[in-house]
Design a protein around this motif. Structure first.
Motif, PDB file in Angstrom:
ATOM      1  N   LEU A 149     -71.897 -15.751  16.860  1.00 37.01           N
ATOM      2  CA  LEU A 149     -70.804 -16.475  16.165  1.00 37.01           C
ATOM      3  C   LEU A 149     -70.695 -15.757  14.726  1.00 37.01           C
ATOM      4  O   LEU A 149     -69.475 -15.518  14.442  1.00 37.01           O
ATOM      5  CB  LEU A 149     -71.049 -17.696  16.296  1.00 37.01           C
ATOM      6  N   LEU A 150     -71.613 -15.453  14.156  1.00 37.31           N
ATOM      7  CA  LEU A 150     -71.726 -14.933  12.804  1.00 37.31           C
ATOM      8  C   LEU A 150     -71.060 -13.468  12.929  1.00 37.31           C
ATOM      9  O   LEU A 150     -70.302 -13.247  12.023  1.00 37.31           O
ATOM     10  CB  LEU A 150     -73.241 -14.906  12.045  1.00 37.31           C
ATOM     11  N   ILE A 151     -71.333 -12.782  13.766  1.00 38.40           N
ATOM     12  CA  ILE A 151     -70.750 -11.534  13.960  1.00 38.40           C
ATOM     13  C   ILE A 151     -69.285 -11.544  14.365  1.00 38.40           C
ATOM     14  O   ILE A 151     -68.406 -10.692  13.667  1.00 38.40           O
ATOM     15  CB  ILE A 151     -71.690 -10.622  14.916  1.00 38.40           C
ATOM     16  N   ILE A 152     -68.900 -12.282  15.173  1.00 36.80           N
ATOM     17  CA  ILE A 152     -67.474 -12.391  15.622  1.00 36.80           C
ATOM     18  C   ILE A 152     -66.950 -13.012  14.340  1.00 36.80           C
ATOM     19  O   ILE A 152     -65.546 -12.719  14.281  1.00 36.80           O
ATOM     20  CB  ILE A 152     -67.409 -13.546  16.663  1.00 36.80           C
ATOM     21  N   GLU A 153     -67.352 -14.083  13.327  1.00 37.84           N
ATOM     22  CA  GLU A 153     -66.684 -14.730  12.357  1.00 37.84           C
ATOM     23  C   GLU A 153     -66.304 -13.400  11.472  1.00 37.84           C
ATOM     24  O   GLU A 153     -65.247 -13.221  10.818  1.00 37.84           O
ATOM     25  CB  GLU A 153     -67.630 -15.544  11.826  1.00 37.84           C
ATOM     26  N   ARG A 154     -67.163 -12.449  11.249  1.00 39.97           N
ATOM     27  CA  ARG A 154     -66.744 -10.981  10.422  1.00 39.97           C
ATOM     28  C   ARG A 154     -65.467 -10.482  10.704  1.00 39.97           C
ATOM     29  O   ARG A 154     -64.725 -10.272  10.007  1.00 39.97           O
ATOM     30  CB  ARG A 154     -67.760 -10.291  10.580  1.00 39.97           C
ATOM     31  N   ILE A 155     -65.241 -10.442  12.246  1.00 40.17           N
ATOM     32  CA  ILE A 155     -64.262  -9.551  12.865  1.00 40.17           C
ATOM     33  C   ILE A 155     -63.111 -10.442  12.652  1.00 40.17           C
ATOM     34  O   ILE A 155     -61.956 -10.130  12.170  1.00 40.17           O
ATOM     35  CB  ILE A 155     -64.547  -9.218  14.106  1.00 40.17           C
ATOM     36  N   ASP A 172     -45.989 -16.539   0.407  1.00 42.11           N
ATOM     37  CA  ASP A 172     -47.109 -16.105  -0.078  1.00 42.11           C
ATOM     38  C   ASP A 172     -48.254 -16.829   0.330  1.00 42.11           C
ATOM     39  O   ASP A 172     -48.835 -17.921  -0.288  1.00 42.11           O
ATOM     40  CB  ASP A 172     -46.951 -16.108  -1.652  1.00 42.11           C
ATOM     41  N   LEU A 173     -48.635 -16.330   1.631  1.00 43.94           N
ATOM     42  CA  LEU A 173     -49.740 -16.676   2.462  1.00 43.94           C
ATOM     43  C   LEU A 173     -51.114 -16.504   1.815  1.00 43.94           C
ATOM     44  O   LEU A 173     -51.377 -15.569   1.437  1.00 43.94           O
ATOM     45  CB  LEU A 173     -49.711 -16.441   3.744  1.00 43.94           C
ATOM     46  N   HIS A 174     -52.283 -17.532   1.825  1.00 38.34           N
ATOM     47  CA  HIS A 174     -53.301 -17.220   1.759  1.00 38.34           C
ATOM     48  C   HIS A 174     -54.444 -17.705   2.569  1.00 38.34           C
ATOM     49  O   HIS A 174     -55.181 -18.806   2.699  1.00 38.34           O
ATOM     50  CB  HIS A 174     -53.963 -17.808   0.234  1.00 38.34           C
ATOM     51  N   PRO A 175     -54.456 -17.205   3.779  1.00 35.02           N
ATOM     52  CA  PRO A 175     -55.028 -17.819   4.977  1.00 35.02           C
ATOM     53  C   PRO A 175     -56.453 -17.693   5.049  1.00 35.02           C
ATOM     54  O   PRO A 175     -56.941 -16.830   4.286  1.00 35.02           O
ATOM     55  CB  PRO A 175     -54.491 -16.775   6.206  1.00 35.02           C
ATOM     56  N   ARG A 176     -57.336 -18.525   5.387  1.00 32.42           N
ATOM     57  CA  ARG A 176     -58.737 -18.725   5.390  1.00 32.42           C
ATOM     58  C   ARG A 176     -59.316 -19.400   6.494  1.00 32.42           C
ATOM     59  O   ARG A 176     -58.813 -20.291   6.933  1.00 32.42           O
ATOM     60  CB  ARG A 176     -59.106 -19.628   3.966  1.00 32.42           C
ATOM     61  N   LEU A 177     -60.227 -18.707   7.009  1.00 32.84           N
ATOM     62  CA  LEU A 177     -61.164 -19.299   8.250  1.00 32.84           C
ATOM     63  C   LEU A 177     -61.895 -20.305   8.011  1.00 32.84           C
ATOM     64  O   LEU A 177     -62.795 -20.003   7.032  1.00 32.84           O
ATOM     65  CB  LEU A 177     -61.936 -18.178   8.889  1.00 32.84           C
ATOM     66  N   GLU A 178     -61.764 -21.461   8.295  1.00 33.22           N
ATOM     67  CA  GLU A 178     -62.732 -22.604   8.334  1.00 33.22           C
ATOM     68  C   GLU A 178     -63.823 -22.773   9.105  1.00 33.22           C
ATOM     69  O   GLU A 178     -64.817 -22.861   8.539  1.00 33.22           O
ATOM     70  CB  GLU A 178     -62.015 -23.848   8.154  1.00 33.22           C
ATOM     71  N   ARG A 179     -63.474 -22.593  10.311  1.00 32.25           N
ATOM     72  CA  ARG A 179     -64.571 -22.565  11.256  1.00 32.25           C
ATOM     73  C   ARG A 179     -64.330 -21.900  12.449  1.00 32.25           C
ATOM     74  O   ARG A 179     -63.167 -21.504  12.861  1.00 32.25           O
ATOM     75  CB  ARG A 179     -65.232 -24.021  11.483  1.00 32.25           C
ATOM     76  N   ILE A 180     -65.380 -21.797  13.381  1.00 38.62           N
ATOM     77  CA  ILE A 180     -64.851 -21.204  14.732  1.00 38.62           C
ATOM     78  C   ILE A 180     -65.489 -22.358  15.696  1.00 38.62           C
ATOM     79  O   ILE A 180     -66.624 -22.904  15.475  1.00 38.62           O
ATOM     80  CB  ILE A 180     -65.762 -19.824  15.108  1.00 38.62           C
TER      81      ILE A 180
END
Length: 326
Positions: A149-155, A172-180
């Motif tokens: 999951l850590l490897i997939i998170e990077r992609i 003006d978007l600033h998207p951020r991955l919170e969790r998987i």
């Protein structure tokens, strides 16, 4: 205003009614307006215009994926937007299987989150390629480990960061991955009855194909719904200044480091002569002292030059430029 009938047309109409050629009841039925059914459980908050604009945004996004993902996966990536539709969130979540890859993305400055769902086979491919494998599909599906999951998170972070440019015309978007999440039950970001727009994208990485679904809740994009139309989209595209891109490209090119070498000549010697070389030994080259040298930029011969010195350093003076057509 309706058409005005002449006296002859009125007489012909009355004659047809008296003889029975026309039925007055049929005329009344034709004048009745058709009633369009409206489902209050599934209100149509996304129009066809909104869905079409979302497809255009994610077609741009697909082009960015196809040029950026190969850097990490070292494989050719083809991206195609298949369709977009409006459904309830419960329909989307009920169609998910386990294990599943759900990226919960903060869509700041818009309120709420969106979901990016990736097919499991793409997740296994990401892990295999990032660890040096060939990206072969797995015969049996299983849960993802924490390391995977850590490897997939990077992609996924790379994919999410690419969302900023396609949405620039809207916000003006600033998207951020919170969790998987790998279980759809833990990804209840909105009420099951809320309407969402789903954009389905097909990813082909090498020989492996998989779907990526982008779930956009109405409450998240409600603030920019007036900008999700093709007229606004095209008008903004025409107003963009291409000089910004030109300057950025020129700046990147100036920073590029390219190896340059001057070839004095070539020679062939035996291994025995090579291992017995001593300082002061002379090697005969295949080039005369007065001949010009070949200057290579990378692996391409681009210049000819004469050898010399500049201070205490060896140097060359360029005498001609070798064009491609030569």
């Amino acid at each position: 205003m309706g058409d005005v009938l002449s006296q002859n047309e009125i007489d012909s109409l009355l004659a047809a009614l008296s003889t029975g050629e026309l039925d007055a009841d049929e005329i009344k039925e034709n004048d009745e307006k058709t009633v369009k059914e409206y489902d209050f459980a599934r209100p149509s908050k996304f129009s066809k215009e909104h869905l079409r604009t979302l497809e255009m945004i994610f077609e741009h996004y697909g082009r960015l994926l196809s040029t950026n993902l190969p850097v990490y996966l070292r494989k050719n990536v083809q991206v195609e937007v298949l369709n977009s539709e409006a459904v309830t969130y419960s329909e989307f979540s009920n169609a998910l299987s386990n294990p599943v890859l759900l990226g919960i993305v903060n869509f700041a400055p818009l309120q709420g989150n969106i979901i990016i769902e990736m097919a499991s086979n793409l997740g296994y491919l990401f892990v295999d390629r990032m660890l040096g494998g060939r990206g072969d599909p797995m015969d049996k599906m299983r849960d993802f480990s924490e390391i995977e999951l850590l490897i997939i998170e990077r992609i996924m972070v790379v994919c999410i960061n690419l969302l900023k440019e396609p949405w620039a015309n809207v916000v003006d978007l600033h998207p951020r991955l919170e969790r998987i999440e790998t279980n759809s039950q833990y990804a209840q970001i909105i009420s099951p009855s809320e309407m969402i727009a789903i954009v389905t994208i097909n990813l082909k990485i090498g020989e492996i194909e998989g779907l990526m679904n982008v779930c956009l809740p109405y409450i998240t994009v409600e603030g920019v719904m007036d900008k999700l139309n093709t007229k606004y989209w095209y008008s903004n595209l025409q107003n963009q200044d291409d000089t910004d891109y030109t300057e950025a490209i020129e700046t990147l090119i100036r920073r590029a480091q390219i190896p340059i070498k001057a070839v004095l000549g070539n020679s062939s010697i035996s291994v025995n002569d090579f291992v017995t070389l001593q300082p002061g030994d002379i090697i005969r080259l295949d080039r005369k002292a007065e001949e010009e040298l070949d200057i290579y930029v990378g692996n391409i011969c681009k210049f000819t030059a004469l050898p010399g010195s500049a201070g205490d350093n060896y140097a060359v003076r360029v005498t001609s430029v070798i064009r491609e057509e030569q």
